[in-house]
Design an enzyme around this catalytic site. Structure first.
Site, PDB file in Angstrom:
ATOM      1  N   HIS A   1      -5.325  -3.104  -2.743  1.00 25.24           N
ATOM      2  CA  HIS A   1      -4.967  -2.132  -3.788  1.00 25.24           C
ATOM      3  C   HIS A   1      -4.853  -2.771  -5.163  1.00 25.24           C
ATOM      4  O   HIS A   1      -4.442  -2.112  -6.111  1.00 25.24           O
ATOM      5  CB  HIS A   1      -3.643  -1.450  -3.438  1.00 25.24           C
ATOM      6  CG  HIS A   1      -3.777  -0.481  -2.321  1.00 25.24           C
ATOM      7  ND1 HIS A   1      -4.360   0.760  -2.475  1.00 25.24           N
ATOM      8  CD2 HIS A   1      -3.429  -0.568  -1.018  1.00 25.24           C
ATOM      9  CE1 HIS A   1      -4.351   1.393  -1.325  1.00 25.24           C
ATOM     10  NE2 HIS A   1      -3.793   0.609  -0.416  1.00 25.24           N
TER      11      HIS A   1
ATOM     12  N   LYS B   1     -11.864   0.494  -2.019  1.00 27.72           N
ATOM     13  CA  LYS B   1     -10.887   1.178  -2.867  1.00 27.72           C
ATOM     14  C   LYS B   1     -11.443   1.244  -4.294  1.00 27.72           C
ATOM     15  O   LYS B   1     -12.366   2.004  -4.532  1.00 27.72           O
ATOM     16  CB  LYS B   1      -9.527   0.523  -2.710  1.00 27.72           C
ATOM     17  CG  LYS B   1      -8.996   0.939  -1.316  1.00 27.72           C
ATOM     18  CD  LYS B   1      -7.730   0.352  -0.848  1.00 27.72           C
ATOM     19  CE  LYS B   1      -7.407   0.996   0.508  1.00 27.72           C
ATOM     20  NZ  LYS B   1      -6.676   0.120   1.406  1.00 27.72           N
TER      21      LYS B   1
ATOM     22  N   SER C   1       0.803  -1.216   0.000  1.00 27.81           N
ATOM     23  CA  SER C   1       0.000   0.000   0.000  1.00 27.81           C
ATOM     24  C   SER C   1       0.837   1.269   0.000  1.00 27.81           C
ATOM     25  O   SER C   1       0.368   2.306  -0.431  1.00 27.81           O
ATOM     26  CB  SER C   1      -0.965  -0.006   1.181  1.00 27.81           C
ATOM     27  OG  SER C   1      -0.277  -0.271   2.372  1.00 27.81           O
TER      28      SER C   1
HETATM   29  C1  LIG Z   1      -6.789  -0.086   2.814  1.00 28.61           C
HETATM   30  C2  LIG Z   1      -6.243  -1.398   3.147  1.00 28.61           C
HETATM   31  C3  LIG Z   1      -6.870  -2.246   4.058  1.00 28.61           C
HETATM   32  C4  LIG Z   1      -8.054  -1.810   4.855  1.00 28.61           C
HETATM   33  O1  LIG Z   1      -9.211  -1.791   4.104  1.00 28.61           O
HETATM   34  P1  LIG Z   1     -10.439  -0.938   4.645  1.00 28.61           P
HETATM   35  O2  LIG Z   1     -11.595  -1.486   3.930  1.00 28.61           O
HETATM   36  O3  LIG Z   1     -10.157   0.471   4.289  1.00 28.61           O
HETATM   37  O4  LIG Z   1     -10.506  -1.145   6.117  1.00 28.61           O
HETATM   38  C5  LIG Z   1      -6.353  -3.494   4.266  1.00 28.61           C
HETATM   39  N1  LIG Z   1      -5.244  -3.895   3.635  1.00 28.61           N
HETATM   40  C6  LIG Z   1      -4.592  -3.099   2.768  1.00 28.61           C
HETATM   41  C7  LIG Z   1      -3.352  -3.608   2.088  1.00 28.61           C
HETATM   42  C8  LIG Z   1      -5.064  -1.826   2.509  1.00 28.61           C
HETATM   43  O5  LIG Z   1      -4.406  -1.035   1.686  1.00 28.61           O
END
Ligand SMILES: *Cc1c(COP(=O)(O)O)cnc(C)c1O
Length: 652
Positions: free
Chosen positions: A475, A504, A447
Site C-alpha cells: 500500500h 495496487k 493495510s
Molecule cells: C494487497 C496486499 C498484498 C497482496 O497483494 P496481491 O498482489 O493483491 O496478492 C500483500 N500484502 C499487503 C500488505 C497487501 O495489502
C-alpha cells in the site's frame, strides 16, 4: 434380534456414590453391570474403587447393591451399530448432536440441547415428549434410571479388565434405551470431568459417538430420552428402561475417532452438513461476505448492480488501471505475445519483458535486483518460506497482512508476534532470540489501519540482533514518499528485503521482491510460489512498465493523492469523525461488526462504496469502515462522501 435363554445366577451389581455438602446430598457416581456369580467380588471391588477415585470428589456414602437376576428373564439385544464423529470444539459437537437428533425426527433439537444442564442435575435421565418437549418423568428429582443391563460377553466367560469402560457401559445403556417402546432418540453427555465424549443414539441412527461435547474438566453432563407415543404407554416404557433385564450382545470394538469413520453398518454421514453449519454461524455473526460485480471506468465511479457509485474502496490509488497509456501498452503486449505465458519463469514462460520490469523495479526501489511473482500474496509466501524454516524465528507485527501470516505459518519457523508497531516490544522479544537465524517482517503501510511502520527502529533492531529485515510495501508503492517509492523513500532507509505488489497503485497484477542480487538468486532456487507457478502474462508486465514510466515522469500524481487524502480527513474531522492517515487508507473505527456492516450498507444505498472491514481481516470488535482515496477524486465528491459517512455512522 432377541431370544430368551434359560440359566440362573446372573447378578446385577450396582454402585451409587454421593456426598453431602452444605446439607445437600450430591450424586457423584453411579454404575451397574450384570455378571456371573464368580465375577461379582471383582466387579464389586472395581466399582468400589471407581466410586472412591472419582474426579467429581470423594463420596461419604457408597452403596453397592448385588441382586440376582434370573437369566431366563433377560432380553438379549444386539448392540447398536457404532460410529464416531470427530470435532474440534464443544460447540461443534453440540451442533453435530442437534443435526443427528433432527435426523431422528426431533423437531427442535436445539431446545433439547439447551435442556441438558437441567437434565444433568437429575440422578437419572430426563424424558421429554419428542414434539412438545414437555417433561414426562414422574419423579422430577430423580429422573428415569436405566438399570438391569449388562454385556452378554461378560456373563459368558470371565472377562477381566477394568470396570471403568465408559464406551461399553454407555453402548449397553444406549442399546437398551433405544429398544424401549416409543423412544425415538437419546442424547448423553458424561458428567465425568475427564470425559468429554458424548453420544446421540436411536434405532435408526445407531450409536453415534461425538468426540467433544463439553470442555475438559467440566462436571456438566446429562441424559435425555425422547418419547413419541401414547401417554398411557409411557409407564410401560419407563418400566422397561428401569426394570427389564437386558443383555447386550456383539459389542463392536471402540472405533477410532475420525471425521469419516467408515462404518459399513452405520448411517452414512452427511458430508455437506458442515457447509450449512459453517455458513449460518458466519451469517449470524454478521461476517458473511459476498462478491459484487463492478463495472469500472477511468474515473473513481463504478456501476454496480444497476447503481452508480462513488468508489471509496479501490486500491487503484492513482487510477492507473484505466490510464489510456497503460491500457494501450498492455493491449499491444497482449497482441504481440498472447494471453498467457504458457510456462513458469524457469521453463518457457519468461520474456525479455519480465526481466525488463524486474530491472525497472529494482532501480525504482534502489535495490540490486528484483524478482516477479504472480501476486503480492505469492511473493510474501514465497520469500518467507524460502528464507525461514524449522528452527528459525520470525518476528511479525500483529497487524501484518494475511499473506505474511500465511508465509510465516507455512515456513514452520517459530513465529513471535509483537504488538503493533511497538518497537520496544519487538526489542524485548528480539533480545531473547539473539544468535538465532531470524527475520523481522512488517507491512510498511498497514493495510487495514493505513499507518506506517517505524522503519528506522525496525532496521536498527534487525542489525543489532543479526536478523533479516523485510517490509511489505503493497500500500506504499506509488503512494508514500516524495516520488511514491514507498516507506523506504519516506524514511530514507533500505531494509534487507522489500516486497510489493503491482496490483495496487501500479494498476496491474503481480507481486515482486527487491533485495541484494544474491538473495534474489537464492529465491529463484528456493521460492516455491515462484518456481511452481506460470509466469505473469505479457499484458500485466507491460502495464506495470507503463505505470512505472508514468509514476517516474509525473510525480505530481503522488502529491495530488497526498493532498486529496489530507483534504478528505479534514472534511471528516470537521464533522467530528476522527480521521487521519499517512497513506491513502482512512480507517474509521466502529467496533461492532454488525454496525460497521450497516453503515456500509447505508452508504451503498446512497451511492458510496466504502468497505466494512471485519474479523478475520481485523481483530474481533475492531470492525471499521475503510475508505480509500484516489488522486483523481474530485474535491466536491470527497466533501459529500465525508458528509455521507458521518451520517451513516450516526444512523447505523
Ligand atoms: C494487497 C496486499 C498484498 C497482496 O497483494 P496481491 O498482489 O493483491 O496478492 C500483500 N500484502 C499487503 C500488505 C497487501 O495489502
Amino acid at each position: 434380534m432377541l431370544s430368551e435363554v434359560s440359566q440362573v445366577n446372573l447378578y446385577s451389581v450396582k454402585m451409587r456414590a454421593s456426598r453431602e455438602t452444605n446439607g445437600v446430598r450430591e450424586h457423584i457416581s453411579g454404575a451397574e453391570q450384570m455378571v456371573r456369580a464368580s465375577e461379582v467380588p471383582d466387579l464389586a471391588r472395581d466399582l468400589m474403587l471407581r466410586a472412591q477415585n472419582h474426579s467429581k470428589g470423594t463420596p461419604d456414602f457408597i452403596n453397592i447393591k448385588v441382586e440376582e437376576i434370573p437369566e431366563e428373564s433377560c432380553l438379549r439385544l444386539k448392540a447398536l451399530p457404532v460410529r464416531s464423529l470427530a470435532c474440534e470444539t464443544a460447540a461443534e459437537g453440540l451442533r453435530l448432536a442437534c443435526e443427528l437428533l433432527g435426523r431422528a425426527g426431533v423437531a427442535d433439537a436445539e431446545a433439547v440441547v439447551r435442556l441438558m444442564p437441567q437434565a444433568g442435575r437429575l440422578r437419572g435421565a430426563m424424558i421429554l415428549d419428542a414434539d412438545t418437549l414437555e417433561r414426562l418423568e414422574p419423579d422430577r428429582e430423580r429422573g428415569v434410571r436405566a438399570t438391569k443391563m449388562g454385556r452378554a460377553d461378560r456373563t459368558e466367560r470371565a472377562c477381566g479388565g477394568t470396570a471403568k469402560n465408559h464406551y461399553a457401559e454407555a453402548l449397553v445403556l444406549a442399546t437398551k434405551v433405544a429398544s424401549a417402546p416409543h423412544i425415538v432418540a437419546e442424547i448423553c453427555i458424561s458428567d465425568d470431568p475427564d470425559y468429554v465424549t458424548g453420544y446421540v443414539a436411536s434405532k435408526s441412527l445407531g450409536y453415534v459417538r461425538i468426540a467433544r461435547m463439553k470442555e475438559m474438566g467440566s462436571p456438566e453432563g446429562g441424559r435425555i430420552f425422547l418419547y413419541r407415543g401414547p401417554r398411557e404407554e409411557l409407564a410401560a416404557t419407563i418400566d422397561f428402561i428401569e426394570h427389564r433385564p437386558v443383555l447386550v450382545e456383539d459389542l463392536p470394538k471402540k472405533p477410532c475417532l475420525a471425521k469419516n469413520a467408515a462404518d459399513p453398518q452405520g448411517p452414512v454421514p452427511d458430508k455437506w452438513a458442515f457447509l450449512e453449519q459453517g455458513l449460518s454461524a458466519i451469517r449470524k455473526a454478521g461476517l458473511a461476505r459476498q462478491i459484487r460485480d463492478m463495472a469500472c471506468g477511468p474515473s473513481p465511479r463504478v456501476r454496480c448492480e444497476g447503481r452508480d457509485l462513488l468508489l471509496m474502496a479501490s486500491n487503484d490509488y492513482l487510477g492507473l488501471a484505466n490510464e489510456p497509456r497503460v491500457r494501450e501498452r498492455a493491449a499491444r503486449a497482449l497482441l504481440e505475445w498472447g494471453t498467457g505465458s504458457g510456462g513458469s519463469r524457469l521453463t518457457t514462460g519468461s520474456l525479455a519483458l519480465h526481466s525488463e520490469l524486474e530491472e525497472r523495479l529494482a532501480a525504482f526501489k534502489k535495490y540490486e535486483r528484483a524478482l516477479l511473482f504472480n501476486t503480492g500474496y505469492m511473493a510474501n509466501v514465497g520469500v518467507i518460506t524460502a528464507l525461514c524454516g524449522r528452527g528459525d524465528v520470525i518476528f511479525s507485527d500483529e497487524l501484518n497482512h494475511a499473506s505474511i501470516i500465511d508465509g510465516c505459518r507455512l515456513s514452520r519457523a517459530e513465529i513471535v508476534v509483537y504488538a503493533h508497531n511497538d518497537m520496544a516490544d519487538l526489542e524485548d522479544k528480539a533480545r531473547r532470540y539473539a544468535g538465532r537465524r531470524g527475520l523481522i517482517v512488517s507491512d510498511s503501510v498497514f493495510s487495514m489501519d493505513g499507518d506506517v511502520v517505524d522503519l528506522a527502529e525496525l532496521a536498527r533492531m534487525a542489525d543489532r540482533y543479526g536478523f533479516l529485515s523485510m517490509i511489505d510495501e503493497a500500500h506504499a508503492t506509488g503512494v508514500v514518499g516524495e516520488t511514491g517509492r514507498g516507506v523506504t523513500e519516506l524514511c530514507g532507509i533500505q531494509p534487507d528485503i522489500v516486497v510489493g505488489t503491482l496490483s495496487k497503485a501500479l494498476g496491474s497484477e503481480g507481486g515482486f521482491v527487491c533485495a541484494r542480487a544474491q538473495l534474489v538468486e537464492y529465491l529463484i532456487n528456493r521460492a516455491r510460489s515462484f518456481i511452481f507457478s506460470t509466469a505473469l502474462p505479457a499484458a500485466c508486465v507491460a502495464a506495470a512498465l507503463a505505470a512505472l514510466d508514468i509514476l517516474e515522469s509525473e510525480p505530481w500524481r503522488v502529491r495530488q493523492l497526498r493532498d486529496s487524502v489530507a483534504f478528505f480527513c479534514d472534511s471528516l474531522r470537521k464533522l467530528d469523525v476522527g480521521a487521519e492517515s499517512q497513506s491513502a487508507i482512512v480507517p474509521l473505527i466502529v467496533g461492532d461488526e454488525r454496525r460497521a456492516t450497516r453503515a456500509a450498507d447505508l452508504l451503498l444505498e446512497r451511492g458510496y462504496l466504502v468497505s466494512a472491514i471485519r474479523y478475520p481481516s481485523v481483530a474481533r470488535g475492531s470492525a471499521r469502515l475503510r475508505a480509500t482515496v484516489r488522486g483523481d477524486h474530485e474535491r466536491a465528491d470527497l466533501t459529500e462522501a465525508a458528509r455521507q459517512i458521518a451520517r451513516a455512522l450516526r444512523e447505523a
